[in-house]
Design a protein around this motif. Structure first.
Motif, PDB file in Angstrom:
ATOM      1  N   THR A 100       0.834  -1.210   0.000  1.00 33.53           N
ATOM      2  CA  THR A 100       0.000   0.000   0.000  1.00 33.53           C
ATOM      3  C   THR A 100       0.862   1.251   0.000  1.00 33.53           C
ATOM      4  N   LEU A 101       1.962   1.225   0.742  1.00 32.36           N
ATOM      5  CA  LEU A 101       2.896   2.359   0.729  1.00 32.36           C
ATOM      6  C   LEU A 101       3.479   2.566  -0.666  1.00 32.36           C
ATOM      7  N   PHE A 102       3.813   1.462  -1.341  1.00 28.23           N
ATOM      8  CA  PHE A 102       4.321   1.563  -2.712  1.00 28.23           C
ATOM      9  C   PHE A 102       3.308   2.282  -3.610  1.00 28.23           C
ATOM     10  N   LEU A 103       2.044   1.869  -3.528  1.00 23.26           N
ATOM     11  CA  LEU A 103       1.001   2.492  -4.344  1.00 23.26           C
ATOM     12  C   LEU A 103       0.829   3.962  -3.981  1.00 23.26           C
ATOM     13  N   ALA A 104       0.920   4.272  -2.699  1.00 20.82           N
ATOM     14  CA  ALA A 104       0.705   5.645  -2.242  1.00 20.82           C
ATOM     15  C   ALA A 104       1.793   6.597  -2.730  1.00 20.82           C
ATOM     16  N   GLY A 105       2.961   6.066  -3.102  1.00 19.24           N
ATOM     17  CA  GLY A 105       4.047   6.928  -3.561  1.00 19.24           C
ATOM     18  C   GLY A 105       3.955   7.307  -5.030  1.00 19.24           C
ATOM     19  N   ILE A 106       3.062   6.671  -5.788  1.00 15.96           N
ATOM     20  CA  ILE A 106       3.039   6.880  -7.244  1.00 15.96           C
ATOM     21  C   ILE A 106       2.646   8.312  -7.609  1.00 15.96           C
ATOM     22  N   LEU A 107       1.480   8.765  -7.153  1.00 15.42           N
ATOM     23  CA  LEU A 107       1.036  10.118  -7.515  1.00 15.42           C
ATOM     24  C   LEU A 107       1.935  11.207  -6.932  1.00 15.42           C
ATOM     25  N   PRO A 108       2.360  11.119  -5.664  1.00 14.58           N
ATOM     26  CA  PRO A 108       3.292  12.129  -5.164  1.00 14.58           C
ATOM     27  C   PRO A 108       4.576  12.226  -6.002  1.00 14.58           C
ATOM     28  N   GLY A 109       5.111  11.070  -6.425  1.00 15.52           N
ATOM     29  CA  GLY A 109       6.298  11.086  -7.277  1.00 15.52           C
ATOM     30  C   GLY A 109       6.044  11.787  -8.598  1.00 15.52           C
ATOM     31  N   LEU A 110       4.885  11.520  -9.193  1.00 10.92           N
ATOM     32  CA  LEU A 110       4.531  12.161 -10.460  1.00 10.92           C
ATOM     33  C   LEU A 110       4.318  13.662 -10.279  1.00 10.92           C
ATOM     34  N   VAL A 111       3.711  14.058  -9.169  1.00 13.64           N
ATOM     35  CA  VAL A 111       3.488  15.478  -8.901  1.00 13.64           C
ATOM     36  C   VAL A 111       4.822  16.219  -8.810  1.00 13.64           C
ATOM     37  N   ILE A 112       5.754  15.664  -8.045  1.00 14.61           N
ATOM     38  CA  ILE A 112       7.060  16.317  -7.899  1.00 14.61           C
ATOM     39  C   ILE A 112       7.798  16.348  -9.229  1.00 14.61           C
ATOM     40  N   ALA A 113       7.727  15.264 -10.001  1.00 16.00           N
ATOM     41  CA  ALA A 113       8.374  15.228 -11.312  1.00 16.00           C
ATOM     42  C   ALA A 113       7.806  16.310 -12.237  1.00 16.00           C
ATOM     43  N   LEU A 114       6.495  16.477 -12.246  1.00 10.57           N
ATOM     44  CA  LEU A 114       5.860  17.502 -13.083  1.00 10.57           C
ATOM     45  C   LEU A 114       6.261  18.907 -12.628  1.00 10.57           C
ATOM     46  N   PHE A 115       6.336  19.123 -11.331  1.00 10.04           N
ATOM     47  CA  PHE A 115       6.773  20.419 -10.815  1.00 10.04           C
ATOM     48  C   PHE A 115       8.212  20.713 -11.259  1.00 10.04           C
ATOM     49  N   LEU A 116       9.073  19.705 -11.169  1.00  6.71           N
ATOM     50  CA  LEU A 116      10.466  19.877 -11.587  1.00  6.71           C
ATOM     51  C   LEU A 116      10.567  20.179 -13.079  1.00  6.71           C
ATOM     52  N   MET A 117       9.786  19.479 -13.879  1.00  9.51           N
ATOM     53  CA  MET A 117       9.826  19.690 -15.327  1.00  9.51           C
ATOM     54  C   MET A 117       9.272  21.062 -15.701  1.00  9.51           C
ATOM     55  N   ALA A 118       8.260  21.530 -14.981  1.00  6.85           N
ATOM     56  CA  ALA A 118       7.713  22.858 -15.245  1.00  6.85           C
ATOM     57  C   ALA A 118       8.746  23.940 -14.936  1.00  6.85           C
ATOM     58  N   LEU A 119       9.445  23.805 -13.820  1.00  8.31           N
ATOM     59  CA  LEU A 119      10.481  24.777 -13.475  1.00  8.31           C
ATOM     60  C   LEU A 119      11.617  24.735 -14.482  1.00  8.31           C
ATOM     61  N   THR A 120      12.007  23.547 -14.912  1.00 11.92           N
ATOM     62  CA  THR A 120      13.084  23.408 -15.897  1.00 11.92           C
ATOM     63  C   THR A 120      12.678  24.045 -17.232  1.00 11.92           C
ATOM     64  N   TRP A 121      11.437  23.865 -17.618  1.00  8.57           N
ATOM     65  CA  TRP A 121      10.920  24.508 -18.838  1.00  8.57           C
ATOM     66  C   TRP A 121      11.046  26.023 -18.730  1.00  8.57           C
ATOM     67  N   TRP A 122      10.692  26.563 -17.558  1.00  8.75           N
ATOM     68  CA  TRP A 122      10.734  28.015 -17.336  1.00  8.75           C
ATOM     69  C   TRP A 122      12.170  28.537 -17.305  1.00  8.75           C
ATOM     70  N   LYS A 123      13.087  27.743 -16.727  1.00  4.31           N
ATOM     71  CA  LYS A 123      14.487  28.165 -16.556  1.00  4.31           C
ATOM     72  C   LYS A 123      15.386  27.726 -17.718  1.00  4.31           C
ATOM     73  N   ALA A 124      14.812  27.234 -18.793  1.00  7.78           N
ATOM     74  CA  ALA A 124      15.602  26.632 -19.870  1.00  7.78           C
ATOM     75  C   ALA A 124      16.675  27.554 -20.413  1.00  7.78           C
ATOM     76  N   ASP A 125      16.371  28.831 -20.606  1.00  3.88           N
ATOM     77  CA  ASP A 125      17.355  29.768 -21.153  1.00  3.88           C
ATOM     78  C   ASP A 125      18.526  29.977 -20.195  1.00  3.88           C
ATOM     79  N   THR A 126      18.246  29.937 -18.910  1.00  7.11           N
ATOM     80  CA  THR A 126      19.309  30.107 -17.901  1.00  7.11           C
ATOM     81  C   THR A 126      20.184  28.873 -17.812  1.00  7.11           C
TER      82      THR A 126
END
Length: 428
Positions: free
Chosen positions: A169-195
Motif C-alpha cells: 500500500t505504501l508503494f502504491l501511495a508513492g506513485i502520484l506524489p512522485g509524479l506530482v514532484i516530477a511535473l513540478f520539476l519539469m515545469a520549473l526546468t521549462w521556465w528556466k531553460a534559457d538560464t
C-alpha cells in the motif's frame, strides 16, 4: 529527565563525530546503566528483535536488483527512451534527466543509486551540449529524490517494517506524489531553460520512439510486476525482491553485460550496504525503546495538542521539524530515528497512517538535498566535477518547487490515497 539525558548524550556523540548508529546505541546503554533498573539482557534482546523482521529481507534484494539492472545497460536504454520521448521540448536534456530519474526510480528505490546511475551518464552529456554544470548537478540531485518515493522504495520498506503498515500500500501511495514532484520539476526546468543552457533537439519520429520504448521495456515492466504481484497476493514485498534480483540477473546475462564476477561484486556491495542499515536499526531500537518506555511520544502529542488541536497545523509543524532534521542527518538514519516517535503522534491526530508515512518520507528526503549536509547534492557535484559552493544559488528555485509539491501532497491527502483506494481497496 531520562529522555533529556538520552538526547543530550546522543547530540554530544554526533558532534564529536561518532557514527549515528553507535551514537544512538551508546547513549541508550549509558542511560540504562545510569537511570533504569532493568536487566541488561534486555539490551541485546531489543537489538536483535528489531532485526528479526521478514520485510527487512527485501532491502538487500532491492539494492542488489538496482545495481544489477544498472550495469546491465538498462540505464542507457531508459535515457534513450526519455530522450526520444521528450528530448525535443524546452529544456532538452535537463528534461530527459528528470524523466530518466522518474523511470529509473522504478528499479533502484534509492536516491544515491539514482544520482550515480543517471548522473554518470547524463552529466557529461549535458556538459558537452552546453548546459551549465552547476544547474545540471542541481537538476540531477533534485530529480534523484524520486527514487525513494516511487515504488519500489527502500524507505517505504523500512517504514512498513517499523510500523506494521502494508508495504504494498505504501508503494502504491508513492506513485502520484512522485509524479506530482516530477511535473513540478519539469515545469520549473521549462521556465528556466534559457538560464540552464543547452541545445535544442529535433522531435523523434514515431519509429524512433517505438524502438527506444522496446529497448527500455524490461525496466518499465519490472515495477509493474512488483506492485501487481504484491497487491494480487501472489507474493510479499520480500519475495518481490527475489523476483527483481532474478529478473535483473537474467536480463544482464542475456544482454551479455553481466558475468559471475560482476554479479558477485554487486552481491557483496548489497550485503555491505544492508549491514550498515541493520546496525543503524539495531541502535535505533535501543534508543526508541527508552523513548517509548518513558512515554515521550505521548508527551510530544500532548504538547502538540495543547499548542493546537488542528491536525493540519500539527502536520505542518512536523514537516518543518523533519526538513530541519534531514538537513543534518542522513535520510535512512533520520527516518529510523523519528518513525517510532512520530507515527503515534500522527495517529493521535487522526491523520491517515499511509498519508502520514508518505509525508514523513518526502520531508526527510527533501532535507537530504538541502545544505549544509546535502549528501545527494554533494554526490551529484562530485560526479559532475562541480564546485559545491556554486550550486547553492541554482539550488534555491528547485528546493522551493519541491517544497511546493510537498505542500500539495501534505494538504491534499487524495494525492497519496487515490491510487491505494483505486487498486488496493484501501479504506483509510
Amino acid at each position: 529527565m531520562t529522555v533529556a539525558v538520552l538526547f543530550a548524550l546522543f547530540t554530544v556523540l554526533l558532534i564529536v563525530g561518532v557514527p549515528i548508529a553507535f551514537a544512538m546505541g551508546l547513549s541508550a546503554v549509558t542511560v540504562v546503566l545510569m537511570f533504569m533498573n532493568v536487566p541488561l539482557v534486555l539490551l541485546p534482546q531489543r537489538f536483535f528483535s528489531s532485526l528479526d523482521s521478514f520485510p527487512l529481507m527485501a532491502i538487500p534484494l532491492f539494492i542488489l536488483a538496482g545495481n544489477l539492472m544498472n550495469v546491465s545497460g538498462i540505464t542507457a536504454a531508459i535515457v534513450r527512451f526519455a530522450s526520444a520521448l521528450i528530448g525535443h521540448i524546452r529544456g532538452g536534456l535537463a528534461q530527459v534527466n528528470i524523466a530518466t530519474s522518474l523511470m529509473f526510480s522504478g528499479i533502484s528505490g534509492s536516491a544515491a543509486a539514482d544520482v550515480a546511475a543517471v548522473g554518470s551518464m547524463l552529466l557529461p552529456a549535458m556538459k558537452k551540449e552546453g548546459y551549465k554544470p552547476e544547474w545540471s548537478a542541481v537538476i540531477t540531485a533534485a530529480s534523484a529524490i524520486l527514487g525513494p518515493i516511487l515504488p519500489p522504495s527502500l524507505l517505504m520498506v523500512l517504514y512498513g517494517a517499523m510500523t506494521g503498515q502494508s508495504i504494498g500500500t505504501l508503494f502504491l501511495a508513492g506513485i502520484l506524489p512522485g509524479l506530482v514532484i516530477a511535473l513540478f520539476l519539469m515545469a520549473l526546468t521549462w521556465w528556466k531553460a534559457d538560464t540552464i543552457g543547452g541545445q535544442k533537439h529535433s522531435r523523434a519520429t514515431k519509429a524512433e520512439i517505438g524502438r527506444a520504448f522496446l529497448a527500455a521495456l524490461p525496466a518499465l515492466v519490472l515495477p509493474v510486476l512488483i506492485i501487481g504481484g504484491i497487491q494480487s497476493g501472489v507474493f510479499t514485498a520480500t519475495e518481490a525482491g527475489v523476483l527483481a534480483v532474478v529478473y535483473a540477473l537474467l536480463y544482464g546475462f542475456v544482454t551479455g553485460k553481466l558475468g559471475p564476477g560482476l554479479a558477485w561484486h554487486h552481491l557483496r556491495d548489497a550485503a555491505i550496504a544492508t549491514s550498515s542499515i541493520l546496525i543503524i536499526l539495531g541502535g535505533a531500537a535501543l534508543f526508541s525503546w527508552i523513548i517509548a518506555r518513558e512515554g515521550f511520544p505521548a508527551q510530544i502529542a500532548e504538547a502538540l495538542t495543547t499548542l493546537t488541536s488542528n491536525p493540519y497545523l500539527a502536520l505542518g509543524l512536523i514537516v518543518v521539524a523533519l526538513l530541519i532534521l534531514g538537513m543534518f542527518v542522513e535520510t535512512i538514519s533520520a527516518l529510523i530515528l523519528v518513525t517510532p516517535m512520530l507515527a503515534p503522534i500522527g495517529a493521535a491526530y487522526g491523520i491517515d497512517p499511509i498519508h502520514f508515512a508518505i509525508v514523513t518520507i518526502i520531508s526527510v528526503l527533501l532535507g537530504s538535498i538541502t545544505p549544509p549536509v546535502a549528501i545527494i547534492l554533494i554526490l551529484a557535484c562530485r560526479i559532475g566535477g562541480v564546485d559545491y559552493a556554486k550550486v547553492i544559488r541554482p539550488f534555491i528555485p528547485y528546493f522551493l518547487i519541491i517544497l511546493a509539491g510537498l505542500v500539495v501532497i501534505t494538504y491534499v491527502p487524495a494525492v497519496t490515497l487515490a491510487v491505494p483506494r483505486l487498486f488496493a481497496g484501501y479504506g483509510g
